[in-house]
Design an enzyme around this catalytic site. Structure first.
Site, PDB file in Angstrom:
ATOM      1  N   ASP A 118      48.743  38.708  -4.100  1.00  0.00           N
ATOM      2  CA  ASP A 118      49.605  39.529  -4.957  1.00  0.00           C
ATOM      3  C   ASP A 118      50.706  40.138  -4.070  1.00  0.00           C
ATOM      4  O   ASP A 118      50.422  40.646  -2.977  1.00  0.00           O
ATOM      5  CB  ASP A 118      48.730  40.614  -5.594  1.00  0.00           C
ATOM      6  CG  ASP A 118      49.506  41.614  -6.416  1.00  0.00           C
ATOM      7  OD1 ASP A 118      49.366  41.596  -7.640  1.00  0.00           O
ATOM      8  OD2 ASP A 118      50.247  42.437  -5.816  1.00  0.00           O
ATOM      9  N   LYS A 152      51.429  35.979 -15.996  1.00  0.00           N
ATOM     10  CA  LYS A 152      50.141  35.246 -15.922  1.00  0.00           C
ATOM     11  C   LYS A 152      50.266  33.973 -16.779  1.00  0.00           C
ATOM     12  O   LYS A 152      49.806  33.910 -17.924  1.00  0.00           O
ATOM     13  CB  LYS A 152      49.029  36.172 -16.438  1.00  0.00           C
ATOM     14  CG  LYS A 152      47.641  35.692 -16.118  1.00  0.00           C
ATOM     15  CD  LYS A 152      46.597  36.654 -16.655  1.00  0.00           C
ATOM     16  CE  LYS A 152      45.201  36.160 -16.348  1.00  0.00           C
ATOM     17  NZ  LYS A 152      44.154  36.948 -17.003  1.00  0.00           N
ATOM     18  N   GLY A 182      42.925  41.240 -10.819  1.00  0.00           N
ATOM     19  CA  GLY A 182      42.371  40.232 -11.719  1.00  0.00           C
ATOM     20  C   GLY A 182      43.368  39.158 -12.101  1.00  0.00           C
ATOM     21  O   GLY A 182      42.999  37.987 -12.282  1.00  0.00           O
ATOM     22  N   VAL A 183      44.643  39.524 -12.206  1.00  0.00           N
ATOM     23  CA  VAL A 183      45.647  38.529 -12.606  1.00  0.00           C
ATOM     24  C   VAL A 183      45.752  37.458 -11.530  1.00  0.00           C
ATOM     25  O   VAL A 183      45.685  36.250 -11.815  1.00  0.00           O
ATOM     26  CB  VAL A 183      47.016  39.199 -12.858  1.00  0.00           C
ATOM     27  CG1 VAL A 183      48.089  38.156 -13.109  1.00  0.00           C
ATOM     28  CG2 VAL A 183      46.933  40.175 -14.026  1.00  0.00           C
ATOM     29  N   ASP A 186      42.615  35.291 -11.410  1.00  0.00           N
ATOM     30  CA  ASP A 186      42.512  34.383 -12.567  1.00  0.00           C
ATOM     31  C   ASP A 186      43.459  33.186 -12.438  1.00  0.00           C
ATOM     32  O   ASP A 186      43.082  32.048 -12.726  1.00  0.00           O
ATOM     33  CB  ASP A 186      42.851  35.142 -13.866  1.00  0.00           C
ATOM     34  CG  ASP A 186      41.620  35.780 -14.490  1.00  0.00           C
ATOM     35  OD1 ASP A 186      40.537  35.701 -13.891  1.00  0.00           O
ATOM     36  OD2 ASP A 186      41.752  36.343 -15.590  1.00  0.00           O
ATOM     37  N   LYS A 219      34.915  32.778 -14.889  1.00  0.00           N
ATOM     38  CA  LYS A 219      36.095  32.479 -15.718  1.00  0.00           C
ATOM     39  C   LYS A 219      37.402  32.642 -14.956  1.00  0.00           C
ATOM     40  O   LYS A 219      37.524  33.484 -14.076  1.00  0.00           O
ATOM     41  CB  LYS A 219      36.133  33.441 -16.912  1.00  0.00           C
ATOM     42  CG  LYS A 219      35.114  33.128 -17.940  1.00  0.00           C
ATOM     43  CD  LYS A 219      35.418  33.792 -19.256  1.00  0.00           C
ATOM     44  CE  LYS A 219      35.123  35.253 -19.261  1.00  0.00           C
ATOM     45  NZ  LYS A 219      35.223  35.853 -20.584  1.00  0.00           N
ATOM     46  N   THR A 249      44.582  52.186  -1.833  1.00  0.00           N
ATOM     47  CA  THR A 249      46.014  52.178  -2.169  1.00  0.00           C
ATOM     48  C   THR A 249      46.270  51.900  -3.653  1.00  0.00           C
ATOM     49  O   THR A 249      47.419  51.831  -4.087  1.00  0.00           O
ATOM     50  CB  THR A 249      46.736  51.099  -1.334  1.00  0.00           C
ATOM     51  OG1 THR A 249      46.024  49.868  -1.456  1.00  0.00           O
ATOM     52  CG2 THR A 249      46.838  51.485   0.127  1.00  0.00           C
ATOM     53  N   HIS A 334      35.986  43.888 -26.245  1.00  0.00           N
ATOM     54  CA  HIS A 334      36.873  42.725 -26.160  1.00  0.00           C
ATOM     55  C   HIS A 334      37.051  42.032 -27.520  1.00  0.00           C
ATOM     56  O   HIS A 334      37.405  40.867 -27.585  1.00  0.00           O
ATOM     57  CB  HIS A 334      36.342  41.716 -25.129  1.00  0.00           C
ATOM     58  CG  HIS A 334      36.437  42.219 -23.714  1.00  0.00           C
ATOM     59  ND1 HIS A 334      35.644  43.248 -23.244  1.00  0.00           N
ATOM     60  CD2 HIS A 334      37.226  41.855 -22.679  1.00  0.00           C
ATOM     61  CE1 HIS A 334      35.945  43.484 -21.975  1.00  0.00           C
ATOM     62  NE2 HIS A 334      36.901  42.658 -21.603  1.00  0.00           N
TER      63      HIS A 334
HETATM   64  N1  NAD Z   1      38.063  36.334 -14.983  1.00  0.00           N
HETATM   65  C1  NAD Z   1      37.420  37.338 -15.500  1.00  0.00           C
HETATM   66  O1  NAD Z   1      36.212  37.271 -15.721  1.00  0.00           O
HETATM   67  C2  NAD Z   1      38.165  38.609 -15.821  1.00  0.00           C
HETATM   68  C3  NAD Z   1      37.439  39.765 -16.140  1.00  0.00           C
HETATM   69  C4  NAD Z   1      38.156  40.949 -16.397  1.00  0.00           C
HETATM   70  C5  NAD Z   1      39.535  40.942 -16.347  1.00  0.00           C
HETATM   71  N2  NAD Z   1      40.200  39.778 -16.044  1.00  0.00           N
HETATM   72  C6  NAD Z   1      41.654  39.765 -15.999  1.00  0.00           C
HETATM   73  O2  NAD Z   1      42.076  40.643 -14.971  1.00  0.00           O
HETATM   74  C7  NAD Z   1      43.397  41.092 -15.264  1.00  0.00           C
HETATM   75  C8  NAD Z   1      43.504  42.564 -14.968  1.00  0.00           C
HETATM   76  O3  NAD Z   1      43.205  42.758 -13.604  1.00  0.00           O
HETATM   77  P1  NAD Z   1      43.709  44.052 -12.827  1.00  0.00           P
HETATM   78  O4  NAD Z   1      43.438  45.240 -13.628  1.00  0.00           O
HETATM   79  O5  NAD Z   1      43.172  43.962 -11.464  1.00  0.00           O
HETATM   80  O6  NAD Z   1      45.303  43.906 -12.876  1.00  0.00           O
HETATM   81  P2  NAD Z   1      46.397  43.308 -11.874  1.00  0.00           P
HETATM   82  O7  NAD Z   1      45.935  42.084 -11.215  1.00  0.00           O
HETATM   83  O8  NAD Z   1      47.642  43.219 -12.695  1.00  0.00           O
HETATM   84  O9  NAD Z   1      46.580  44.432 -10.780  1.00  0.00           O
HETATM   85  C9  NAD Z   1      47.026  45.694 -11.165  1.00  0.00           C
HETATM   86  C10 NAD Z   1      48.175  46.207 -10.306  1.00  0.00           C
HETATM   87  O10 NAD Z   1      47.667  46.672  -9.077  1.00  0.00           O
HETATM   88  C11 NAD Z   1      48.415  46.136  -8.001  1.00  0.00           C
HETATM   89  N3  NAD Z   1      47.468  46.090  -6.902  1.00  0.00           N
HETATM   90  C12 NAD Z   1      46.464  45.224  -6.716  1.00  0.00           C
HETATM   91  N4  NAD Z   1      45.728  45.566  -5.652  1.00  0.00           N
HETATM   92  C13 NAD Z   1      46.302  46.672  -5.136  1.00  0.00           C
HETATM   93  C14 NAD Z   1      45.997  47.497  -4.024  1.00  0.00           C
HETATM   94  N5  NAD Z   1      44.929  47.277  -3.257  1.00  0.00           N
HETATM   95  N6  NAD Z   1      46.822  48.541  -3.762  1.00  0.00           N
HETATM   96  C15 NAD Z   1      47.876  48.804  -4.558  1.00  0.00           C
HETATM   97  N7  NAD Z   1      48.206  48.063  -5.630  1.00  0.00           N
HETATM   98  C16 NAD Z   1      47.417  47.011  -5.918  1.00  0.00           C
HETATM   99  C17 NAD Z   1      48.916  44.825  -8.509  1.00  0.00           C
HETATM  100  O11 NAD Z   1      50.069  44.437  -7.833  1.00  0.00           O
HETATM  101  C18 NAD Z   1      49.215  45.174  -9.954  1.00  0.00           C
HETATM  102  O12 NAD Z   1      50.480  45.776 -10.037  1.00  0.00           O
HETATM  103  C19 NAD Z   1      43.653  40.746 -16.718  1.00  0.00           C
HETATM  104  O13 NAD Z   1      44.588  39.697 -16.792  1.00  0.00           O
HETATM  105  C20 NAD Z   1      42.301  40.290 -17.243  1.00  0.00           C
HETATM  106  O14 NAD Z   1      42.438  39.301 -18.223  1.00  0.00           O
HETATM  107  C21 NAD Z   1      39.545  38.640 -15.782  1.00  0.00           C
END
Ligand code: NAD
Length: 467
Positions: A118, A152, A182-183, A186, A219, A249, A334
């Site tokens: 990321d 995504k 998670g993005v 995934d 998934k 962070t 969900h």
């Molecule tokens: N595959 C699965 O089983 C599963 C399960 C739950 C959610 N998801 C998916 O996960 C996604 C959501 O994940 P999320 O909430 O992590 O969102 P995300 O990946 O968008 O991250 C959130 C934000 O945090 C920032 N970030 C990440 N790590 C950081 C760090 N250490 N310090 C500072 N900033 C940081 C990223 O740049 C982003 O702006 C959704 O798309 C959802 O569909 C998948």
């Protein structure tokens, strides 16, 4: 998994004569052979397969049914200091065979790794990552990408695939590493599952939500046709490496976001976890799960919380990795949230949308008599304490109905609705009436919307309307 290959068009059986044969499979000097009978393997130890072929011959022709069990094995490892050069987990932690591990450690051939990270995480930890890879003398390519929910998409997955291809990855020994929320995990998971039909990959979650949820299951996916995760596959990583120091962070709103998925597991399965969130939620939010410098009991809530969240999640996921069983407690929150999240994108985070869905479902459970008024208030108060939204103006009754109709189409004619029964316990119901949904909706809006006619127990939910 089973599938059937037929050599003729399906026709009504006109005769009772059916010859059925069950074949086992054994490998003799590199060639697989079918063998009839149960005791074939006694003299051929180690050469048998768990797969079977069932042959059935009638007057119409022959059909073969192939049953080929596919086993996935993956590790979820909590490891502090993943980017510390004294810790080789990131590069070698996925290798299970001790002899192979030793051989690699003592080899002089440089390790090769393709890393997708990321963009924001790269800005924070990129230097450390480069130093780490260089300390091991690895040949590497780091690809920082803007892996946001809006991006995504299949386009981003294709971009990753182009770069993976250029790097000319050896898919047997060089797993792709994904570092991010998670993005990122995934999208990379989907790209890896497509490259040469299945290339191993490693997940390194850097948000709380991905630490306890997106990194521990099978998934992956991207959004498509304005629908969340519409394209994807069930291919687990070879390993997920969890280092909570990345969370220091993460913006606090994203800590709340992750706490929503933890609360989900608590409400469905673990009263102790719920009470931990009730008591220590504020501390977890403020400390961002960082325990350095804390002693004994003070450091416990963070580690107990993530351990219970992961254990309860794995319990539900491991026996149902491919979601063959549609009765899934982890679907709590969900049912409506995918529609809501996509509709208001990017204003709600995933966990926030999940929480709004859970909040409504708590009212449904209350309406059905599964929760006492006191339990309902405790749950909503806990959500508010975790700084999670409990209501949203775009979550209209029409959206609730549409989401449930969508579910109906895709879940075998039933809306399978996980609902809490008391605190930390749940069941899945398919008989919630429209009247109950309506009454719960009216009460939910009445009590939690921004212009409530009456709010019971104001000291508990006074902040709800402001969040
Ligand atoms: N595959 C699965 O089983 C599963 C399960 C739950 C959610 N998801 C998916 O996960 C996604 C959501 O994940 P999320 O909430 O992590 O969102 P995300 O990946 O968008 O991250 C959130 C934000 O945090 C920032 N970030 C990440 N790590 C950081 C760090 N250490 N310090 C500072 N900033 C940081 C990223 O740049 C982003 O702006 C959704 O798309 C959802 O569909 C998948």
């Amino acid at each position: 998994m089973s599938f059937t290959i037929k050599t003729h068009l399906e026709q009504p059986v006109q005769s009772n004569k059916v010859k059925k044969t069950e074949y086992n499979l054994i490998q003799v000097k590199g060639t697989w052979k079918r063998k009839v009978g149960k005791n074939f393997s006694q003299n051929l130890k180690g050469c048998g397969s768990a797969a079977k072929i069932y042959e059935s011959t009638t007057e119409q022709g022959t059909s073969w049914t192939v049953v080929s069990p596919i086993v996935f094995t993956y590790k979820v490892i909590q490891s502090q200091g993943l980017l510390d050069p004294s810790n080789d987990t990131l590069l070698l932690g996925h290798i299970r065979d001790p002899e192979q591990l030793e051989a690699i450690r003592s080899s002089t051939t440089p390790l090769r790794r393709f890393v997708v990270i990321d963009e924001i995480v790269y800005n924070l930890y990129g230097r450390q990552l480069i130093d780490y890879l260089q300390a091991f003398g690895a040949v590497y390519r780091i690809l920082p990408l803007p892996t946001t929910e809006e991006n995504k998409s299949m386009e981003l997955a294709m971009q990753i695939l182009e770069e993976v291809h250029k790097f000319s990855l050896d898919r047997r020994t060089e797993p792709i590493i994904a570092i991010g929320g998670g993005v990122c995990l995934d999208i990379v998971g989907l790209a890896a599952s497509l490259y040469r039909r299945r290339t191993p990959y490693i997940r390194v979650p850097t948000t709380l939500l991905s630490y306890v949820d997106a990194s521990v299951g099978a998934k992956n996916g991207v959004n498509f046709a304005d629908c969340k995760n519409k394209l994807g596959s069930y291919v687990p990583p070879v390993a997920a490496f969890l280092d909570s120091s990345f969370l220091q962070t993460v913006p606090q709103r994203h800590i709340s976001n992750g706490l929503a998925e933890i609360l989900k597991m608590a409400l469905m399965k673990h009263r102790g976890l719920f009470e931990l969130l009730e008591i220590h939620g504020r501390f977890l939010l403020d400390s961002k799960f960082q325990t350095q410098g804390l002693q004994g009991e003070d450091s416990e809530p963070a580690s107990v919380c993530t351990r219970l969240a992961i254990e309860t999640m794995l319990e539900e996921l491991a026996p149902n990795l491919w979601e063959d069983d549609l009765d899934r407690l982890v679907d709590f929150g969900h049912l409506i949230s995918p529609e809501l999240e996509m509709k208001v994108l990017p204003s709600l985070l995933h966990g926030e949308a999940v929480n709004i869905d859970m909040s409504y479902m708590v009212y449904v459970a209350r309406e059905r008599g599964f929760l006492t008024e006191k339990d309902k208030i405790r749950i909503i108060s806990c959500m508010v304490g975790l700084e999670l939204p409990v209501w949203h103006q775009d979550c209209t009754l029409a959206m609730v109905q549409k989401s449930l109709c969508e579910r109906l189409k895709h879940s075998g004619g039933f809306v399978r609705m996980p609902l809490p029964i008391g605190l930390g316990n749940a069941e899945i119901f398919n008989d919630t009436s429209d009247e109950t949904l309506y009454k719960a909706y009216v009460r939910w809006c009445d009590e939690l919307s921004t212009k409530p006619p009456h709010i019971p127990n104001r000291e508990h939910i006074i902040d709800v309307v402001d969040n």
